[in-house]
Each structure stands twice: as structure tokens, then as C-alpha cells.
Write a protein that holds these residues in place. Sequence first.
Motif, mmCIF file in Angstrom:
data_model
loop_
_atom_site.group_PDB
_atom_site.id
_atom_site.type_symbol
_atom_site.label_atom_id
_atom_site.label_comp_id
_atom_site.label_asym_id
_atom_site.label_seq_id
_atom_site.Cartn_x
_atom_site.Cartn_y
_atom_site.Cartn_z
ATOM 1 N N TYR A 294 47.171 33.807 48.217
ATOM 2 C CA TYR A 294 46.497 33.790 47.005
ATOM 3 C C TYR A 294 46.722 35.122 46.289
ATOM 4 O O TYR A 294 46.744 36.212 46.984
ATOM 5 C CB TYR A 294 45.020 33.482 46.901
ATOM 6 N N GLU A 295 46.934 35.363 44.932
ATOM 7 C CA GLU A 295 47.075 36.648 44.435
ATOM 8 C C GLU A 295 46.144 36.903 43.191
ATOM 9 O O GLU A 295 45.721 35.999 42.406
ATOM 10 C CB GLU A 295 48.496 36.654 43.685
ATOM 11 N N LEU A 296 45.431 38.113 43.195
ATOM 12 C CA LEU A 296 44.686 38.644 42.191
ATOM 13 C C LEU A 296 45.367 39.658 41.583
ATOM 14 O O LEU A 296 45.925 40.626 42.202
ATOM 15 C CB LEU A 296 43.579 39.050 42.705
ATOM 16 N N PRO A 297 45.105 39.695 40.148
ATOM 17 C CA PRO A 297 45.832 40.964 39.382
ATOM 18 C C PRO A 297 45.129 42.211 39.587
ATOM 19 O O PRO A 297 44.027 42.152 39.601
ATOM 20 C CB PRO A 297 45.806 40.255 37.857
ATOM 21 N N ARG A 298 45.664 43.157 39.178
ATOM 22 C CA ARG A 298 45.176 44.537 39.063
ATOM 23 C C ARG A 298 44.621 44.437 37.627
ATOM 24 O O ARG A 298 45.159 44.073 36.600
ATOM 25 C CB ARG A 298 46.313 45.584 39.165
ATOM 26 N N LEU A 299 43.292 44.978 37.672
ATOM 27 C CA LEU A 299 42.610 45.094 36.428
ATOM 28 C C LEU A 299 42.684 46.367 35.864
ATOM 29 O O LEU A 299 42.128 47.599 36.503
ATOM 30 C CB LEU A 299 41.010 44.592 36.470
ATOM 31 N N PRO A 300 43.179 46.610 34.754
ATOM 32 C CA PRO A 300 43.571 47.918 34.330
ATOM 33 C C PRO A 300 42.443 48.687 33.953
ATOM 34 O O PRO A 300 42.315 50.114 34.233
ATOM 35 C CB PRO A 300 44.344 47.654 33.056
ATOM 36 N N GLY A 301 41.028 47.913 33.424
ATOM 37 C CA GLY A 301 40.026 49.105 33.206
ATOM 38 C C GLY A 301 39.112 49.031 34.340
ATOM 39 O O GLY A 301 37.914 49.445 34.506
ATOM 40 N N GLY A 302 39.554 48.771 35.608
ATOM 41 C CA GLY A 302 38.655 48.881 36.709
ATOM 42 C C GLY A 302 37.940 47.450 36.991
ATOM 43 O O GLY A 302 37.967 46.722 35.959
ATOM 44 N N VAL A 303 37.102 47.392 37.946
ATOM 45 C CA VAL A 303 36.321 46.028 38.054
ATOM 46 C C VAL A 303 34.445 46.353 37.791
ATOM 47 O O VAL A 303 34.161 47.496 38.210
ATOM 48 C CB VAL A 303 36.446 45.759 39.575
ATOM 49 N N ASP A 304 34.435 45.629 36.853
ATOM 50 C CA ASP A 304 33.032 45.524 36.313
ATOM 51 C C ASP A 304 32.515 44.093 36.462
ATOM 52 O O ASP A 304 33.382 43.269 37.161
ATOM 53 C CB ASP A 304 32.793 45.861 34.898
#
Length: 321
Positions: A294-304
Motif C-alpha cells: 500500500y502507498e501513502l503520499p508525502r504530505l507537503p504541510g506535514g502531518v496534522d
Amino acid sequence: MTGKGGTGKSTVAAALALALASHGKQVLLCEAEGRQGIARMFDVDPLPYAERRIATGLRHEDRSPGVVHALHIDAESALLEYLAMYYKLGRAGRALDRFGVIEFATTIAPGVRDVLLTGKVFEAVQRNSRNKSAITYDAVVLDAPPTGRITQFLNVNDELAGLAKVGPIKSQADNVTALFRSPRTAVHLVTVLEEMPVQETADGIDALAAAGLPVGGVVVNRVRPRDIAAADLAAALDGRLDTTRLTADLEEAGVDLDEGLVDGLVAEAHDHAVRRALEDAQRQVVAGLGRPAYELPRLPGGVDLGGLYELAATLKQQGLA
């Protein structure tokens, strides 16, 4: 949920809990490493040694969302509870804690520490007659130790072989082992598309399988979007980008072409293409591990919290939850 340090296993565990709760389920999210990571991710006060409601699952038109509860497990509190439950040492147990005996006991016998931590997870799953008023959970997600220690952590029976042959601790270890080796359990591994984490994931899968522990899927975290066409990536990798066309496009866009700008952009494109090629090679390695990926995207704003819900929706869409 396990993974090499720095791959985001705690984030993925939290997202999985939210995704499972979207089915209208009661979900318990546990952490056993003493870092209060769950509290930070969900922006709540530090968690006590008690189950606490922290979020609801994704909303759907035809179903009410379930609830995510959280539990921060520490070995000292688990041992106090264990002494009170099996040996009726209420006040006496707390007195031992004041003298540092609890910390001493869990430090000199790491196997006992793991039995206490995993035993609390087992109790939350089983919910026996001593907990009639407690919530019955449909799923429990454990943010477990990193891949290098996960087999030892879950394989508590073997770790206790030289410490306890009989008695309540041995009995608890047997129960925990039976749960962790049953079809009710799946150990998912988190990685990123880099050589060392992928290799550690492969080694972890082999170690878990050798110990008879059920391996689930591999979650590839922080995948960058593919914004550049394959042909352009190949040209950047081989140094075949058309600098004349690039210059003309920049001028048409009104960009001031400082000396070295175009060469710098071409160099950046080459570095990006090299990185992409390495990621694609590691993706092939992951595909060859024989486990669902499974693939999860990189979140540009960080993880909130909003990012956690976004990742949860992705996991659900891909079928992990």
C-alpha cells in the motif's frame, strides 16, 4: 504496526485506526514506547494509563462513524495492575513503586517488560469477566517497537523461556503468544522507498515468518507525487534535456534568466530523476517481498489531524482497512 525508525510507523498506525473506525467500529490505538506520540498527533493532553476517546472515524452517508480510543501503555503501570490483579497487592504494589522496585524488576528482565506491555494489549482484545463495564473493541491497533526489535517483542514466550516456567507470568505469556500467532493478528510493516528501510523490512518479514508470527502488508510511506512525465524524467537522467527550449519557455514566462539559472535547473532535474530511479528500484524490491503493498503520499504541510484523516481515506481506498 512496525517499521524502521523514521519511516512514520506511528503516523500510519494512527491513520489505520481512523480508517478502521470509519466502518462504524470501536477501535483502540495503543502505543508501547513511552513517547506520547498519539497525544501529539491528535493534539490532546498526554495520555494516562487509561483508555481515552480521542477521535471519530471518517464519516459516510450511510453509516455513523466509529470511535478511536487511545491507550498509552508503560511497563511500570502495567506491573502495578498485574500485581493488583493476580496477587492482590494494591497499596503494597504502590509502595514497591515508591522504592523503585518496579523499575528495577522491569529493567533487569526485559522479557518480563514485554509480557507486561503486550499483556495489556491482550487484555484489551479479550475483555474477560473482570472487565464487564469496559468497552469491547472491534479492532486494536498497536504502534509497536521498530522492526529490529519487533520479533523479540511479540515472541514473548521464547523470551521468557529461562525466566518463568510456571505461574501467572508464564500463563499470560502463553495467552499473548497464542493471540499474536492467530489469524486475529497481522503485523504490518512501514517503509519508505530507500534502500536501508526496504532491506530492514525484508529482514523483518523473514524474522517474523521464522517465529511463526503472521505478517500482513507493507505500507510504503511518504511517496512523492509523479509530476514529471516518464519521457522527461528519462531525458533528465541521461542529460538530454533541451536547454534551448527550456530557456525559451522561461523567457516566455517572464523569468529573469540570471547566469547559471538554466544549468542549475537542469542539474536539479537530473538529481530528481536519479532519486526517482532509486525509488522505482526499491518499489520493485517491495513488490518482490510477496506481501500486499500500500502507498501513502508525502504530505507537503506535514502531518496534522487533517492529514491523518487524508491518510486514513487512502488506506481505506486501497483496502487495508
